[in-house]
Motif scaffolding. Structure first.
Motif, PDB file in Angstrom:
ATOM      1  N   LEU C  25       0.782  -1.247   0.085  1.00 51.02           N
ATOM      2  CA  LEU C  25      -0.116   0.156   0.000  1.00 51.02           C
ATOM      3  C   LEU C  25       0.899   1.352  -0.180  1.00 51.02           C
ATOM      4  CD1 LEU C  25      -2.569  -0.972   2.662  1.00 51.02           C
ATOM      5  CD2 LEU C  25      -2.613  -1.490   0.136  1.00 51.02           C
ATOM      6  N   ILE C  26       1.767   1.004   0.839  1.00 54.09           N
ATOM      7  CA  ILE C  26       2.921   2.466   0.758  1.00 54.09           C
ATOM      8  C   ILE C  26       3.504   2.737  -0.573  1.00 54.09           C
ATOM      9  CG2 ILE C  26       4.964   3.233   1.712  1.00 54.09           C
ATOM     10  CD1 ILE C  26       4.432   1.694   4.349  1.00 54.09           C
ATOM     11  N   GLY C  27       3.718   1.479  -1.212  1.00 50.11           N
ATOM     12  CA  GLY C  27       4.369   1.602  -2.489  1.00 50.11           C
ATOM     13  C   GLY C  27       3.322   2.251  -3.569  1.00 50.11           C
ATOM     14  N   THR C  28       2.198   1.915  -3.612  1.00 49.78           N
ATOM     15  CA  THR C  28       1.076   2.381  -4.343  1.00 49.78           C
ATOM     16  C   THR C  28       0.897   3.815  -4.134  1.00 49.78           C
ATOM     17  OG1 THR C  28      -0.043  -0.049  -4.458  1.00 49.78           O
ATOM     18  CG2 THR C  28      -1.425   1.838  -5.229  1.00 49.78           C
ATOM     19  N   SER C  29       0.831   4.052  -2.815  1.00 52.33           N
ATOM     20  CA  SER C  29       0.377   5.721  -2.579  1.00 52.33           C
ATOM     21  C   SER C  29       1.283   6.396  -3.022  1.00 52.33           C
ATOM     22  CB  SER C  29       0.366   5.678  -1.117  1.00 52.33           C
ATOM     23  OG  SER C  29      -0.957   5.626  -0.605  1.00 52.33           O
ATOM     24  N   PHE C  30       2.801   6.039  -2.743  1.00 47.06           N
ATOM     25  CA  PHE C  30       4.060   6.786  -3.252  1.00 47.06           C
ATOM     26  C   PHE C  30       3.866   7.097  -4.900  1.00 47.06           C
ATOM     27  CE2 PHE C  30       6.974   8.648  -0.805  1.00 47.06           C
ATOM     28  CZ  PHE C  30       6.558   8.386   0.604  1.00 47.06           C
ATOM     29  N   ARG C  31       3.767   6.045  -5.606  1.00 49.16           N
ATOM     30  CA  ARG C  31       3.996   5.855  -6.711  1.00 49.16           C
ATOM     31  C   ARG C  31       2.932   6.829  -7.531  1.00 49.16           C
ATOM     32  NH1 ARG C  31       4.695   0.526  -7.686  1.00 49.16           N
ATOM     33  NH2 ARG C  31       2.764   0.001  -7.517  1.00 49.16           N
ATOM     34  N   VAL C 167      -2.325  15.117  -1.792  1.00 51.54           N
ATOM     35  CA  VAL C 167      -2.499  14.006  -2.729  1.00 51.54           C
ATOM     36  C   VAL C 167      -2.181  12.671  -1.899  1.00 51.54           C
ATOM     37  CG1 VAL C 167      -2.470  15.021  -5.041  1.00 51.54           C
ATOM     38  CG2 VAL C 167      -0.484  13.893  -4.188  1.00 51.54           C
ATOM     39  N   ILE C 168      -1.173  12.614  -1.213  1.00 46.14           N
ATOM     40  CA  ILE C 168      -0.842  11.435  -0.433  1.00 46.14           C
ATOM     41  C   ILE C 168      -1.812  11.182   0.662  1.00 46.14           C
ATOM     42  CG2 ILE C 168       0.976  12.198   1.351  1.00 46.14           C
ATOM     43  CD1 ILE C 168       2.324   9.382  -0.110  1.00 46.14           C
ATOM     44  N   ALA C 169      -2.430  12.268   1.046  1.00 45.29           N
ATOM     45  CA  ALA C 169      -3.445  12.219   2.324  1.00 45.29           C
ATOM     46  C   ALA C 169      -4.646  11.990   1.775  1.00 45.29           C
ATOM     47  CB  ALA C 169      -2.982  13.275   3.220  1.00 45.29           C
ATOM     48  N   GLU C 170      -5.242  12.237   0.616  1.00 44.64           N
ATOM     49  CA  GLU C 170      -6.334  12.235   0.337  1.00 44.64           C
ATOM     50  C   GLU C 170      -7.055  10.883  -0.053  1.00 44.64           C
ATOM     51  OE1 GLU C 170      -8.385  11.645  -2.894  1.00 44.64           O
ATOM     52  OE2 GLU C 170      -6.724  10.367  -3.648  1.00 44.64           O
ATOM     53  N   VAL C 171      -8.376  10.832   0.319  1.00 44.18           N
ATOM     54  CA  VAL C 171      -8.874   9.443   0.352  1.00 44.18           C
ATOM     55  C   VAL C 171     -10.045   9.398  -0.789  1.00 44.18           C
ATOM     56  CG1 VAL C 171     -10.528   9.823   1.981  1.00 44.18           C
ATOM     57  CG2 VAL C 171      -9.749   7.672   1.495  1.00 44.18           C
ATOM     58  N   GLY C 172     -10.688  10.559  -1.055  1.00 43.74           N
ATOM     59  CA  GLY C 172     -11.759  10.733  -1.906  1.00 43.74           C
ATOM     60  C   GLY C 172     -11.585  10.163  -3.370  1.00 43.74           C
ATOM     61  N   VAL C 173     -10.567  10.788  -3.982  1.00 41.89           N
ATOM     62  CA  VAL C 173     -10.349  10.583  -5.305  1.00 41.89           C
ATOM     63  C   VAL C 173      -9.811   8.998  -5.269  1.00 41.89           C
ATOM     64  CG1 VAL C 173      -8.591  11.025  -7.033  1.00 41.89           C
ATOM     65  CG2 VAL C 173      -9.968  12.849  -6.094  1.00 41.89           C
ATOM     66  N   ASN C 180     -10.241   1.070  -4.810  1.00 41.03           N
ATOM     67  CA  ASN C 180      -9.694   0.462  -3.711  1.00 41.03           C
ATOM     68  C   ASN C 180      -9.332  -1.244  -4.004  1.00 41.03           C
ATOM     69  OD1 ASN C 180      -8.895   0.238  -1.085  1.00 41.03           O
ATOM     70  ND2 ASN C 180     -10.622  -0.151  -0.158  1.00 41.03           N
ATOM     71  N   ILE C 181      -9.092  -1.475  -5.055  1.00 42.71           N
ATOM     72  CA  ILE C 181      -8.569  -2.676  -5.416  1.00 42.71           C
ATOM     73  C   ILE C 181      -7.402  -3.218  -4.916  1.00 42.71           C
ATOM     74  CG2 ILE C 181      -7.967  -4.200  -7.575  1.00 42.71           C
ATOM     75  CD1 ILE C 181      -9.716  -1.944  -9.427  1.00 42.71           C
ATOM     76  N   PHE C 182      -7.456  -4.286  -4.432  1.00 43.37           N
ATOM     77  CA  PHE C 182      -6.242  -4.762  -3.639  1.00 43.37           C
ATOM     78  C   PHE C 182      -5.297  -5.268  -4.666  1.00 43.37           C
ATOM     79  CE2 PHE C 182      -3.896  -8.532  -2.082  1.00 43.37           C
ATOM     80  CZ  PHE C 182      -3.631  -8.062  -0.992  1.00 43.37           C
ATOM     81  N   GLY C 183      -3.928  -4.756  -3.986  1.00 44.18           N
ATOM     82  CA  GLY C 183      -2.814  -4.884  -4.887  1.00 44.18           C
ATOM     83  C   GLY C 183      -2.733  -3.945  -6.282  1.00 44.18           C
ATOM     84  N   LYS C 184      -3.768  -3.114  -6.461  1.00 42.23           N
ATOM     85  CA  LYS C 184      -3.650  -2.216  -7.645  1.00 42.23           C
ATOM     86  C   LYS C 184      -3.787  -0.699  -7.145  1.00 42.23           C
ATOM     87  CE  LYS C 184      -3.385  -5.256 -11.170  1.00 42.23           C
ATOM     88  NZ  LYS C 184      -4.788  -6.101 -11.606  1.00 42.23           N
ATOM     89  N   THR C 185      -4.961  -0.792  -6.465  1.00 38.26           N
ATOM     90  CA  THR C 185      -5.290   0.651  -6.333  1.00 38.26           C
ATOM     91  C   THR C 185      -5.588   1.000  -4.738  1.00 38.26           C
ATOM     92  OG1 THR C 185      -7.803   0.498  -6.930  1.00 38.26           O
ATOM     93  CG2 THR C 185      -6.271   1.114  -8.555  1.00 38.26           C
ATOM     94  N   ARG C 186      -5.343   0.085  -4.171  1.00 40.94           N
ATOM     95  CA  ARG C 186      -5.511   0.175  -2.641  1.00 40.94           C
ATOM     96  C   ARG C 186      -4.340   1.218  -2.061  1.00 40.94           C
ATOM     97  NH1 ARG C 186      -7.623  -4.636   0.351  1.00 40.94           N
ATOM     98  NH2 ARG C 186      -9.263  -3.930  -0.965  1.00 40.94           N
ATOM     99  N   THR C 187      -4.627   2.133  -1.744  1.00 38.64           N
ATOM    100  CA  THR C 187      -3.555   3.190  -1.180  1.00 38.64           C
ATOM    101  C   THR C 187      -3.383   3.150   0.364  1.00 38.64           C
ATOM    102  OG1 THR C 187      -4.934   5.010  -1.088  1.00 38.64           O
ATOM    103  CG2 THR C 187      -3.967   4.608  -3.020  1.00 38.64           C
ATOM    104  N   ILE C 188      -2.599   3.874   0.994  1.00 37.78           N
ATOM    105  CA  ILE C 188      -2.555   3.792   2.356  1.00 37.78           C
ATOM    106  C   ILE C 188      -3.696   4.418   2.828  1.00 37.78           C
ATOM    107  CG2 ILE C 188      -1.331   5.071   4.382  1.00 37.78           C
ATOM    108  CD1 ILE C 188       1.097   5.281   2.821  1.00 37.78           C
ATOM    109  N   THR C 189      -4.537   5.478   2.233  1.00 39.89           N
ATOM    110  CA  THR C 189      -5.574   5.905   2.793  1.00 39.89           C
ATOM    111  C   THR C 189      -6.721   5.154   2.564  1.00 39.89           C
ATOM    112  OG1 THR C 189      -5.790   7.281   0.912  1.00 39.89           O
ATOM    113  CG2 THR C 189      -4.829   8.458   2.619  1.00 39.89           C
TER     114      THR C 189
END
Lengths: 294, 337, 231
Positions: C25-31, C167-173, C180-189
């Motif tokens: 999740l950290i990786g996805t969020s950062f990327r 952007v790293i802290a936002e959740v709505g977008v 919120n797809i696991f392994g793809k678009t699930r981010t930290i938030t």
């Protein structure tokens, strides 16, 4: 005169150029990031190029962990990856209508039938079932433990002595709840009736924190039971049956969706491997789903 | 060949014309000083000429090339402009100088030798690694000049190069300007006329944004010659001007006389003025106000300009070709060292 | 109270144990957030320069619009972009919905006004002689713009960091467009949102702590960068 007039227009010209380059970049370069298989798959560690289909499903299925249990096996067998988007049944069907996903897995028989009648879906394929249950605080001030049917329980909620958390999100569970209110013949209103608009897990957490009652699918409840003080108060009412179906979309409406791969998922998830996996799936020593009604 | 041609330039600020130049042409190789009171539009004229400020109307040509947008960056490449209070980029003087010549297709070695050359010429070698923001004002001016010159632009435009500067720096600067290659055009503004007389071969006076026909003073190059009670200053043709102060015998001086301090009369008169000359009116120019500039030819190489009021003109009944006497006191003489 | 401490303990346990899911999740969020911020900067720098230097009619209106966009709720952006990306929307054919690209598009819309407004304000208060000096030294316009940004680089950096923080802290977008797809678009938030809804407070806290630590480190770096040699 030239000296003056051209200052501005060229300024603009540069901006327009920069802009176009950026727009082209966004729409041509970045989608490459989403080439299937490029993202490292954390669960299976696979690196081969897989086809990816998108499955819209309900939070109750996803929160229960069932799909995490099933889909890696499906992917390993067929090479098809499944992206799971967990929302309420209403939103999942809407995504299906628009063609934003390739297939839907939901639990609201009436809405499903409508979806098929409107020509969006091909047919319902039975996947599994469990049941809806009523949960609430262990002290159970309204005495839900002592009644047999959901209808009776809901009548007791009307007293308003304790809060009831409704999904309020047009999901399968919400539709089920509304159908019971219809049986009772009353419209729930008042401070005690809380429409949360959240997923199943969130609603259970809210009910737990507020010491309120709610209607939940047994799968989500059992998968979260360790985090909850909520107690199971009513189960076994035939009216609370909860059937999950997978519905492939009509290829004529959205011809460019991945219909063949979607049908593979339908065949696999209704097939023997999947049935065993579903029947064996346990969380916190509870079987969350069964494939009885085949 | 014209280095700069400004036509019908107009610029207004809050509905007030701050610059209104019908036509101004500067020859290649000319050294032009722009003088005029504060707020007369000197800086605006220079920034417009340097293609840094856009006029409301009018056109600017550089070496005959019109400065329209498609060519403005190329055209601006011929120009080097130095502001009165120059801005320095962050980082060392070296970096500032490099910025000025990078991207010009000059090789790294050539860049370094140029930096060496100009820093040396302006006495800045020891401070190359310091930020110009920490410099004294004299050093800053010299640094700005080095940064402008290092590009070796064919037209140099400098706004008040001699303000905020110590005398040592001023000397370095004067020397640098005097030693510019002959084909370089120089336009600079100054409020100190002696710099204009010393360094320029043409003086443009701005008055309320307009180029005034008035040269601010009568300027002569005269040679000093000792007499019993002071000096006389002689034109090449031998016309003599009396000056009581200390001068160096035989040396050429730049001398100015303010036209406001020159009197005119139809007859020779007895006055306290030591310098009286007889001449012929060559030109009468009206400034649009109530004063008139009369040019009197008093022999070869010696023309005196005199300001008169409208009324005085009428009372004297003067016209072009008339014979007049002009007089000024020796205290009206300014000798520029 | 006890639950809170348990959560924090679990958080450190998860982090030290190298929980693969958490690091994914950290990786996805950062990327995603980095990509968004970089694209936003590429768009916003010219815009900020244009607004900061420009003198033209309607500039005030554009300023106000950009300042308003600063306060745009993430779910509004999520919804608007959703309308564009859905199959029936104008960009439906690209099938971008529920992908990292979709999140990037939404986040670019969130980040661009931040960088634009901060850069244009910085330019407005910067020394007006900067541009003239570059041009007077015969530099091309683009190099002059680069020099201008260089002279105010701390503020430019600050604007980029502020955008990244948003952007790293936002959740709505992320939730609406990524799905919120696991392994793809699930981010930290979105992960925190999901874990909280499932009552998994420990892991939710762990992710929250991760976010905090990241932001903390970034702020230390920015502080050092902006407080180095002032001139």
């Amino acid at each position: 005169m030239e000296f003056q007039g051209n200052f501005k227009s060229a300024h603009r010209q540069i901006l327009v150029t920069i802009f176009s380059v950026i727009v082209i970049c966004i729409f041509s370069c970045t989608p490459a990031r989403d080439v299937p298989g490029e993202e490292p798959d954390d669960t299976s560690g696979e690196t081969q190029q897989n086809v990816v289909i998108k499955l819209a499903t309900t939070t109750s299925v996803d929160n229960s962990g069932l799909l995490n249990h099933l889909l890696p096996v499906f992917t390993a067998e067929t090479g098809i990856e499944v992206d799971v988007i967990a929302v309420g049944t209403g939103a999942a069907l809407e995504m299906g209508r628009k063609g934003d996903v390739d297939i839907v897995l939901v639990h609201a028989p009436e809405a499903e039938q409508e979806f098929i009648d409107e020509g969006f879906g091909l047919a319902r394929h039975y996947v599994a079932q469990n049941e809806f249950v009523i949960v609430g605080p262990g002290s159970d001030p309204l005495g839900i433990r002592n009644v047999r049917t959901a209808e009776e329980a809901f009548s007791l909620f009307l007293s308003g002595d304790l809060q009831f958390i409704s999904r309020g999100d047009n999901s399968g569970t919400h539709k089920k709840e509304l159908s019971i209110w219809e049986l009772v013949g009353e419209t729930p209103e008042g401070d005690w009736y809380i429409e949360s608009g959240q997923g199943m897990g969130a609603v259970l957490t809210i009910a737990d924190q507020m010491e309120a009652y709610t209607l939940t699918d047994s799968g989500t409840y059992y998968s979260m039971v360790n985090h909850l003080d909520l107690v199971l108060l009513l189960l076994g009412d035939p009216a609370l049956e909860n059937i999950y179906s997978i519905i492939p979309l009509n290829p004529e409406l959205h011809p460019d969706l991945l219909h063949d791969e979607a049908m593979e998922l339908v065949n696999w998830i209704t097939g023997p491997t999947s049935i065993d996996l579903i029947n064996d799936y346990e969380v916190n020593t509870h079987r969350l789903f069964n494939v009885a009604n085949r | 060949m014209k280095a700069l041609e400004l036509q019908n330039i107009r610029k207004t600020h809050n509905d007030r014309a701050i610059l209104d130049v019908k036509s101004l042409e500067i020859e290649k190789g000319q050294r032009v000083a722009v003088v005029g009171p504060n707020g007369s539009g000197k800086t605006t004229l220079l920034t417009v000429a340097a293609l840094l400020d856009k006029p409301d109307t009018g056109s600017v040509k550089v070496h005959g090339e019109p400065a329209d947008w498609r060519r403005i960056e190329k055209v601006r490449g011929h120009l080097g402009y130095m502001a009165q209070e120059p801005y320095f980029f962050r980082g060392s003087l070296q970096k500032n100088l490099e910025f000025a010549i990078s991207g010009n297709g000059i090789s790294k070695n050539d860049r370094l030798s140029r930096i060496e050359k100009y820093a040396g010429r302006l006495g800045l070698k020891d401070v190359l690694n310091r930020s110009p923001r920490t410099f004294s004002s004299g050093e800053r001016k010299r640094a700005a000049i080095a940064r402008t010159l290092i590009r070796e632009p064919s037209i140099l435009i400098m706004d008040e190069p001699f303000t905020f500067i110590d005398s040592a720096s001023a000397a370095v600067l004067e020397d640098t300007i005097k030693n510019l290659p002959e084909d370089r055009t120089l336009v600079f503004s100054t409020h100190d006329l002696s710099h204009a007389y010393k360094l320029a071969d043409r003086i443009i006076t701005l008055q309320s944004g307009k180029v005034s026909p008035w040269t601010p003073e009568n300027v002569f190059r005269l040679t000093a010659s000792r007499t019993d009670d002071g000096y006389e200053l002689l034109t090449e043709a031998g016309t003599s001007v009396y000056f009581p102060g200390d001068l160096e015998d035989g040396k050429e001086y730049i001398v100015s006389v303010n036209p406001n301090e020159v009197l005119a009369s139809k007859q020779p008169i007895e006055t306290s003025a030591r310098n009286s000359y007889n001449g012929e009116i060559q030109k009468i120019e009206t400034s649009g106000t109530r004063t008139v500039l009369v040019t009197v030819h008093c022999g070869s190489g010696f023309q005196l300009r005199v300001t008169l009021t409208d009324r005085a003109m009428k009372e004297l009944g003067l016209g072009v070709g008339d014979d007049v006497w002009v007089h000024f006191k020796s205290t009206a003489i300014h000798v520029h060292q | 109270m006890g639950q809170l401490f348990d959560s924090i303990a679990e958080a450190f346990h998860l982090l030290s144990g190298g929980d693969i899911e958490v690091y994914g999740l950290i990786g996805t969020s950062f990327r995603v957030a980095l990509t968004s911020t970089v694209i936003a900067a590429i768009i916003a720098f010219p815009l900020g320069i244009w607004l900061g230097l420009g003198k033209f009619k309607g500039k005030r209106a554009i300023d106000i619009i950009f300042n308003t966009l600063l306060f745009l709720p993430t779910v509004v952006v999520g919804h608007l972009v959703y309308m564009f990306l859905t199959r029936e929307g104008p960009l439906g054919d690209y099938r971008l919905l529920f992908s990292q690209t979709a999140i990037v598009i939404g986040q670019v819309i969130l980040a661009t006004p931040i960088i634009t407004a901060m850069v244009s304000n910085a330019i407005r208060v910067a020394d007006p002689r900067i541009m003239a000096t570059s041009l007077a030294l015969g530099t091309g316009r683009l190099r002059a713009y680069a020099a201008l940004l260089g002279e105010i680089r701390e503020l430019v950096l600050l604007s980029v960091v502020a955008a990244f923080g948003r952007v790293i802290a936002e959740v709505g977008v992320s939730m609406m467009l990524g799905g919120n797809i696991f392994g793809k678009t699930r981010t930290i938030t979105t992960g925190i949102a999901l874990l909280t809804s499932q009552g998994e407070f420990g892991r939710a806290t762990a992710l929250g702590l991760v976010l905090l630590i990241i932001v903390f480190i970034i702020n230390i770096l920015v502080y050092q960068a902006t407080h180095r040699a002032g001139t």
